[in-house]
Design a protein around this motif. Structure first.
Motif, PDB file in Angstrom:
ATOM      1  N   ASP A 748       0.818  -1.209   0.000  1.00  0.00           N
ATOM      2  CA  ASP A 748       0.000   0.000   0.000  1.00  0.00           C
ATOM      3  C   ASP A 748       0.858   1.267   0.000  1.00  0.00           C
ATOM      4  OD1 ASP A 748      -2.151  -1.624   0.009  1.00  0.00           O
ATOM      5  OD2 ASP A 748      -2.747  -1.254   2.083  1.00  0.00           O
ATOM      6  N   ALA A 749       2.008   1.187   0.662  1.00  0.00           N
ATOM      7  CA  ALA A 749       2.858   2.382   0.749  1.00  0.00           C
ATOM      8  C   ALA A 749       3.452   2.744  -0.601  1.00  0.00           C
ATOM      9  CB  ALA A 749       3.957   2.159   1.784  1.00  0.00           C
ATOM     10  N   LYS A 750       3.854   1.719  -1.352  1.00  0.00           N
ATOM     11  CA  LYS A 750       4.520   1.979  -2.630  1.00  0.00           C
ATOM     12  C   LYS A 750       3.549   2.012  -3.805  1.00  0.00           C
ATOM     13  CE  LYS A 750       8.940  -0.081  -1.229  1.00  0.00           C
ATOM     14  NZ  LYS A 750       9.949  -1.126  -1.543  1.00  0.00           N
ATOM     15  N   LEU A 751       2.529   1.167  -3.764  1.00  0.00           N
ATOM     16  CA  LEU A 751       1.636   1.041  -4.920  1.00  0.00           C
ATOM     17  C   LEU A 751       0.327   1.785  -4.736  1.00  0.00           C
ATOM     18  CD1 LEU A 751       2.053  -2.794  -5.654  1.00  0.00           C
ATOM     19  CD2 LEU A 751       3.400  -0.876  -6.544  1.00  0.00           C
ATOM     20  N   GLY A 752      -0.022   2.098  -3.474  1.00  0.00           N
ATOM     21  CA  GLY A 752      -1.293   2.746  -3.210  1.00  0.00           C
ATOM     22  C   GLY A 752      -2.336   1.744  -2.755  1.00  0.00           C
ATOM     23  N   ALA A 753      -3.304   2.227  -1.994  1.00  0.00           N
ATOM     24  CA  ALA A 753      -4.368   1.354  -1.503  1.00  0.00           C
ATOM     25  C   ALA A 753      -5.201   0.820  -2.671  1.00  0.00           C
ATOM     26  CB  ALA A 753      -5.247   2.119  -0.520  1.00  0.00           C
ATOM     27  N   ASP A 754      -5.685  -0.405  -2.524  1.00  0.00           N
ATOM     28  CA  ASP A 754      -6.543  -1.057  -3.528  1.00  0.00           C
ATOM     29  C   ASP A 754      -5.842  -1.232  -4.861  1.00  0.00           C
ATOM     30  OD1 ASP A 754      -8.602  -1.100  -1.652  1.00  0.00           O
ATOM     31  OD2 ASP A 754      -9.308   0.887  -2.269  1.00  0.00           O
ATOM     32  N   HIS A 755      -4.525  -1.316  -4.869  1.00  0.00           N
ATOM     33  CA  HIS A 755      -3.767  -1.555  -6.094  1.00  0.00           C
ATOM     34  C   HIS A 755      -2.826  -2.737  -5.882  1.00  0.00           C
ATOM     35  CE1 HIS A 755      -5.298   2.370  -7.213  1.00  0.00           C
ATOM     36  NE2 HIS A 755      -4.811   2.205  -8.445  1.00  0.00           N
ATOM     37  N   ARG A 756      -2.463  -3.372  -6.979  1.00  0.00           N
ATOM     38  CA  ARG A 756      -1.534  -4.488  -6.916  1.00  0.00           C
ATOM     39  C   ARG A 756      -0.665  -4.491  -8.156  1.00  0.00           C
ATOM     40  NH1 ARG A 756      -6.055  -6.278  -9.299  1.00  0.00           N
ATOM     41  NH2 ARG A 756      -6.066  -8.153 -10.615  1.00  0.00           N
ATOM     42  N   SER A 757       0.444  -5.177  -8.078  1.00  0.00           N
ATOM     43  CA  SER A 757       1.340  -5.303  -9.231  1.00  0.00           C
ATOM     44  C   SER A 757       1.235  -6.710  -9.787  1.00  0.00           C
ATOM     45  CB  SER A 757       2.787  -5.015  -8.814  1.00  0.00           C
ATOM     46  OG  SER A 757       3.678  -5.366  -9.860  1.00  0.00           O
ATOM     47  N   LEU A 758       1.049  -6.797 -11.101  1.00  0.00           N
ATOM     48  CA  LEU A 758       1.006  -8.079 -11.804  1.00  0.00           C
ATOM     49  C   LEU A 758       2.167  -8.106 -12.793  1.00  0.00           C
ATOM     50  CD1 LEU A 758      -2.825  -8.290 -12.596  1.00  0.00           C
ATOM     51  CD2 LEU A 758      -1.597  -9.540 -10.812  1.00  0.00           C
ATOM     52  N   ALA A 759       2.969  -9.167 -12.708  1.00  0.00           N
ATOM     53  CA  ALA A 759       4.116  -9.290 -13.612  1.00  0.00           C
ATOM     54  C   ALA A 759       3.851 -10.412 -14.610  1.00  0.00           C
ATOM     55  CB  ALA A 759       5.389  -9.566 -12.820  1.00  0.00           C
ATOM     56  N   PHE A 760       4.172 -10.148 -15.904  1.00  0.00           N
ATOM     57  CA  PHE A 760       3.898 -11.094 -16.974  1.00  0.00           C
ATOM     58  C   PHE A 760       5.179 -11.372 -17.772  1.00  0.00           C
ATOM     59  CE2 PHE A 760       0.003  -8.868 -16.120  1.00  0.00           C
ATOM     60  CZ  PHE A 760      -0.987  -9.838 -16.170  1.00  0.00           C
ATOM     61  N   HIS A 761       5.313 -12.630 -18.214  1.00  0.00           N
ATOM     62  CA  HIS A 761       6.264 -12.961 -19.268  1.00  0.00           C
ATOM     63  C   HIS A 761       5.530 -12.772 -20.600  1.00  0.00           C
ATOM     64  CE1 HIS A 761       9.219 -14.549 -16.555  1.00  0.00           C
ATOM     65  NE2 HIS A 761       8.477 -15.580 -16.176  1.00  0.00           N
ATOM     66  N   VAL A 762       6.101 -11.980 -21.529  1.00  0.00           N
ATOM     67  CA  VAL A 762       5.512 -11.828 -22.859  1.00  0.00           C
ATOM     68  C   VAL A 762       6.505 -12.436 -23.850  1.00  0.00           C
ATOM     69  CG1 VAL A 762       4.554 -10.219 -24.550  1.00  0.00           C
ATOM     70  CG2 VAL A 762       4.434  -9.676 -22.109  1.00  0.00           C
ATOM     71  N   VAL A 763       6.035 -13.477 -24.583  1.00  0.00           N
ATOM     72  CA  VAL A 763       6.884 -14.202 -25.524  1.00  0.00           C
ATOM     73  C   VAL A 763       6.602 -13.692 -26.937  1.00  0.00           C
ATOM     74  CG1 VAL A 763       7.551 -16.450 -26.414  1.00  0.00           C
ATOM     75  CG2 VAL A 763       6.862 -16.210 -24.016  1.00  0.00           C
ATOM     76  N   TYR A 764       7.641 -13.135 -27.596  1.00  0.00           N
ATOM     77  CA  TYR A 764       7.528 -12.652 -28.974  1.00  0.00           C
ATOM     78  C   TYR A 764       8.264 -13.623 -29.902  1.00  0.00           C
ATOM     79  CZ  TYR A 764       6.093  -8.175 -26.945  1.00  0.00           C
ATOM     80  OH  TYR A 764       5.435  -7.183 -26.247  1.00  0.00           O
ATOM     81  N   ARG A 765       7.641 -13.908 -31.038  1.00  0.00           N
ATOM     82  CA  ARG A 765       8.283 -14.782 -32.025  1.00  0.00           C
ATOM     83  C   ARG A 765       7.599 -14.581 -33.371  1.00  0.00           C
ATOM     84  NH1 ARG A 765      10.758 -19.844 -30.466  1.00  0.00           N
ATOM     85  NH2 ARG A 765       9.221 -20.029 -28.802  1.00  0.00           N
ATOM     86  N   ASP A 766       8.327 -14.784 -34.418  1.00  0.00           N
ATOM     87  CA  ASP A 766       7.758 -14.720 -35.766  1.00  0.00           C
ATOM     88  C   ASP A 766       6.638 -15.748 -35.852  1.00  0.00           C
ATOM     89  OD1 ASP A 766       7.173 -15.015 -38.507  1.00  0.00           O
ATOM     90  OD2 ASP A 766       9.190 -14.380 -39.060  1.00  0.00           O
ATOM     91  N   PRO A 767       5.417 -15.341 -36.238  1.00  0.00           N
ATOM     92  CA  PRO A 767       4.296 -16.292 -36.294  1.00  0.00           C
ATOM     93  C   PRO A 767       4.520 -17.447 -37.268  1.00  0.00           C
ATOM     94  CG  PRO A 767       3.701 -14.205 -37.326  1.00  0.00           C
ATOM     95  CD  PRO A 767       5.004 -13.979 -36.630  1.00  0.00           C
ATOM     96  N   ARG A 768       5.520 -17.324 -38.180  1.00  0.00           N
ATOM     97  CA  ARG A 768       5.790 -18.426 -39.124  1.00  0.00           C
ATOM     98  C   ARG A 768       6.834 -19.400 -38.581  1.00  0.00           C
ATOM     99  NH1 ARG A 768       7.545 -14.521 -43.865  1.00  0.00           N
ATOM    100  NH2 ARG A 768       8.610 -13.665 -42.030  1.00  0.00           N
ATOM    101  N   ALA A 769       7.189 -19.217 -37.301  1.00  0.00           N
ATOM    102  CA  ALA A 769       8.288 -20.022 -36.747  1.00  0.00           C
ATOM    103  C   ALA A 769       7.971 -21.503 -36.713  1.00  0.00           C
ATOM    104  CB  ALA A 769       8.623 -19.530 -35.345  1.00  0.00           C
ATOM    105  N   HIS A 770       6.703 -21.857 -36.694  1.00  0.00           N
ATOM    106  CA  HIS A 770       6.324 -23.266 -36.586  1.00  0.00           C
ATOM    107  C   HIS A 770       6.048 -23.898 -37.946  1.00  0.00           C
ATOM    108  CE1 HIS A 770       5.935 -22.904 -32.189  1.00  0.00           C
ATOM    109  NE2 HIS A 770       5.380 -21.714 -32.434  1.00  0.00           N
TER     110      HIS A 770
END
Length: 805
Positions: A748-770
């Motif tokens: 709450d001190a760093k992000l604020g009340a009623d807030h949360r941090s969500l971390a994601f892995h985003v995988v980028y690749r040429d769609p023709r790779a398969h």
């Protein structure tokens, strides 16, 4: 139905089978013997004794010393009964070592005097429930020292407990059982008939029937000079052995006739019948009536009553009234024997909560042709038991019984049973059951079904009787030719059931019938479908939710010490017809309930929470459809009443809602007395069927490497994780191969009340790779950074997210 072997032997003098053989024969006839009771067991050592002398006890004023003779010997017994007869009277002695229902008779010093046995009451012998003193036999009825079972054979019997199916009302009387035994064993049989000439019609009583449909025949017999007294010992023993409490000779006679013929009767004190009139009519709305058990009932206009000139005196076919019951001073008795329509009796009995021996038989259908015969036999037997004289009978029969005609074909008989049956044998067997042959030849015969068999209505019924009497074991066992068929049912149901079990849930089988209170306590949809003829008040409506059944199961488990449960059930719910429709709406679904604590290896138990429900719900949907559902909170306007306001979400696929999960509302858990915090999953099988199953698509091994970027976004608690992941995937476009959440952080001190941090892995690749054509290439850092910057901008604009510093 309890049946006396002694009584069956009296009705079938040629019956020589042992008790075990009779039990087996009845069961083979479809009259399953569920238990056998040895009435009077252990009385072989009990003797008749003659009182020789009575002396006061030296130290106990309430006791006496009774010297009795056994013929060759005398014994002195300490006795506390007040009805010991004078010297010369006959009593019953249990010598030392006799085993009675209360235990073994042993030498015992009472007040310094040792008793050499015990003078017994019927209760102590186990042949009655009278507690007004010891059993005193009539003078001259036995000799001193004679075994009791020789002097009173009725004290010993074998009683069969028979499970009689509802279609066999004739088997609710000993005459019907004897008829079946005689027919199957080829023994001669004739039902008991009244001795003497037929009674004259009496003008002393008037009988009027206002509702011929509900009562097509009512018979009454009037007797004067009757002396009400205890029944003879043999009658008392017979009734007691069959579970009926002896009351007095008049009432006992009506019960005896019911147990003999299966036709209930009733006795009125005629001096209490106003105007000497019997009227069979419908009750008036709100009419009050007190039954023999002392309970007052508000009658319904659908109730059929027996009334006199002033008020109701019996609820027809169910129970008599206190205002006309037989009592010690009764001298004039009116016997009733009638036929009442079964459905009306059933409605009245259930409406007033009265299930009696009488209603049990009338509900199934007594013999409409037996009214005159049973009444005639009862009036002669009552004169023999209670004295008096028969004044006469009075009958009203506005709708005479018309027997049903049924034709039996020899070819159909052989085809249905799968074995050739000589047709002459089949006709003879049916004749033994009372079916009168009207016409016939070698190919077919037409029979008149007897009144005592209301279940014989079609050809298949006659064929069943032939098979039953010949013996079902006479039909050869042959494996039929069958054509394999695919299994019917919903594939979704099978998959959901399998996945639920794999997730560790236990299936609960719940009833579709429940009470409105169950729905109310579960805060379920109240637009239920009411049953017109419920089995009980607790099963008066069809369920509109699967939850009440699961909650009741969890509640019962908790009361027995199992306060944690992981249950699921699959079934249909039923809802009131929508406007313009006539039939209820039926919906198929699955519900799961997690209550209590989750046990984990190497960790202390923790309470189930909403994330357990979410995990189970998402896994069920994903594995049933092959697609991951989207999770979105349910807004207040659409939130079901049983959901907790702070933990409720929908599951959807391609915009179609397929289910939900939630924390249960505290009012619901409190109403069912289960642990607070329980969570629930509800899925619509109909919606899942409509979504269908995604066909798995195999992808080739990627030919170029991926570029991985992590992003940590600060969002408000109202924004679901799935919405963030979807926004990232849309913004990343065709270069995004996958988005995976891997971290949740709150401060709450760093992000604020009623807030949360969500971390994601985003995988980028040429769609023709398969693809195998080799056209794919490795993405450059510049391309990936540009697309990733677009993602950050999109989630900031769409969801108000910010990058976590």
């Amino acid at each position: 139905m309890k049946a006396s072997l002694r009584w069956l032997r009296e009705l079938l003098p040629a019956l020589t089978l042992s008790a075990d053989e009779v039990r087996a024969q009845l069961t083979a006839l479809g009259l399953e013997v569920e238990g056998v009771l040895e009435f009077g067991e252990g009385l072989e050592a009990v003797r008749v004794a003659e009182v020789v002398a009575i002396e006061p006890h030296p130290s106990r004023a309430q006791l006496s010393l009774v010297t009795v003779s056994l013929g060759a010997t005398t014994q002195r017994v300490v006795c506390g009964a007040t009805n010991v007869p004078a010297p010369g009277g006959l009593v019953v002695l249990a010598p030392l070592g006799t085993r009675l229902p209360g235990g073994v008779i042993e030498p015992r010093a009472i007040g310094g005097v040792t008793s050499e046995g015990m003078l017994c009451s019927e209760r102590e012998l186990g042949v009655g429930d009278g507690d007004d003193g010891i059993l005193v036999l009539p003078t001259g009825s036995a000799r001193a020292g004679q075994p009791l079972l020789e002097a009173a054979p009725s004290a010993r019997d074998v009683v069969f407990e028979i499970g009689v199916t509802p279609n066999r009302p004739d088997a609710l009387g000993h005459v019907g059982l004897a008829r079946d035994l005689a027919a199957s064993l080829g023994l001669p049989f004739s039902p008991p008939e009244a001795a003497g000439s037929a009674a004259a019609e009496s003008s002393a009583v008037r009988v009027t029937i206002d509702d011929a449909e509900r009562c097509p025949h009512y018979g009454a017999a009037l007797l004067r000079g009757v002396v009400v007294a205890p029944s003879p010992m043999a009658v008392r023993h017979r009734l007691t052995s069959l579970g009926v409490r002896p009351i007095n000779n008049v009432v006992d006679l009506t019960n005896l006739m019911m147990l003999e013929a299966g036709h209930p009767m009733h006795a009125f004190d005629f001096s209490r019948v106003s105007g000497g009139e019997i009227r069979v009519r419908r009750a008036a709305a709100g009419e009050r009536f007190v039954t023999l058990d002392g309970k007052e009932h508000a009658l319904d206009p659908d109730d059929l009553v027996i009334a006199d000139g002033a008020r109701a005196v019996a609820l027809a076919g169910v129970m008599g009234g206190q205002n006309s019951e037989i009592h010690a001073a009764t001298t004039t008795v009116l016997l009733e024997c009638a036929y009442f329509e079964p459905r009306g009796v059933r409605r009245a009995a259930r409406r007033h909560g009265l299930h009696t021996d009488s209603s049990h038989r009338f509900e199934r259908g007594v013999d409409p042709t037996g009214v005159r015969r049973v009444l005639a036999r009862a009036e002669r037997e009552l004169v023999a038991m209670a004295g008096g004289e028969l004044v006469g009978e009075r009958h009203a029969e506005p709708a005479p019984f018309v027997p049903r005609r049924v034709t039996l074909r020899s070819a159909r008989l052989d085809a249905l049973l799968g074995v050739a049956v000589p047709f002459d044998e089949a006709r003879a067997l049916l004749a033994r059951l009372g079916c009168r042959e009207l016409e016939g030849d070698a190919a077919q015969a037409t029979f008149e079904a007897p009144g005592h068999r209301p279940d014989l209505v079609r050809e298949a019924d006659l064929i069943e009787e032939v098979a039953r009497l010949r013996g079902l074991d006479a039909i050869p066992v042959r494996l039929p030719s069958i054509v394999p068929r695919t299994r019917e049912g919903s594939p979704t149901v099978d998959r959901l059931r399998g996945v639920a079990v794999e997730l560790g849930l236990s299936e609960a089988i719940t009833f579709a019938f429940l009470s409105p209170d169950d729905l109310s306590r579960a805060r379920a949809d109240a637009s239920s479908v009411s049953l017109q003829n419920p089995m009980s008040d607790a099963q008066g409506v069809l369920r509109t939710s699967l939850l009440p059944g699961l909650l009741s199961a969890a509640s019962r488990a908790a009361r027995h010490g199992a306060d944690s449960a992981r249950l699921f059930t699959i079934g249909a719910t039923f809802h009131a017809p929508p406007p313009g429709a006539t039939l209820p709406t039926e919906r198929r679904g699955l519900a799961a309930l997690l209550v209590g604590h989750q046990a984990e290896r190497l960790a202390p138990p923790r309470p189930f929470d909403v994330y357990d429900a979410k995990g189970a719900a998402c896994e069920l949907v994903a594995r049933a459809t092959g697609r991951a559902p989207e999770v979105r909170p349910i807004d207040a306007a659409r939130r079901p009443a049983h959901h907790h306001p702070r933990g409720s979400a929908d599951l959807s696929i391609d915009g179609r809602v397929v289910g939900s999960f939630a924390i249960l509302h505290p009012d619901v858990t409190a109403a069912f007395e289960i642990a607070p915090g329980a969570v629930v999953v509800e899925l619509s099988i109909d919606a899942l069927d409509a979504v269908g199953i995604a066909v798995p698509r195999a992808a080739g091994i990627p030919r170029v490497p991926a570029a991985l970027r992590d992003i940590a976004l600060v969002v408000h608690d109202d924004v679901p994780q799935s919405a963030v992941a979807s926004a990232i995937a849309r913004a990343a476009g065709e270069l995004c191969e996958d988005v995976v959440v891997f971290d949740l952080y709150r401060d709450d001190a760093k992000l604020g009340a009623d807030h949360r941090s969500l971390a994601f892995h985003v995988v980028y690749r040429d769609p023709r790779a398969h693809e195998a054509d080799g056209a794919a290439r490795t993405l450059t850092d510049a391309e990936v950074d540009l697309r990733h910057a677009a993602v950050v901008a999109a989630v900031r604009a769409e969801l108000g997210a910010s990058l976590r510093g």
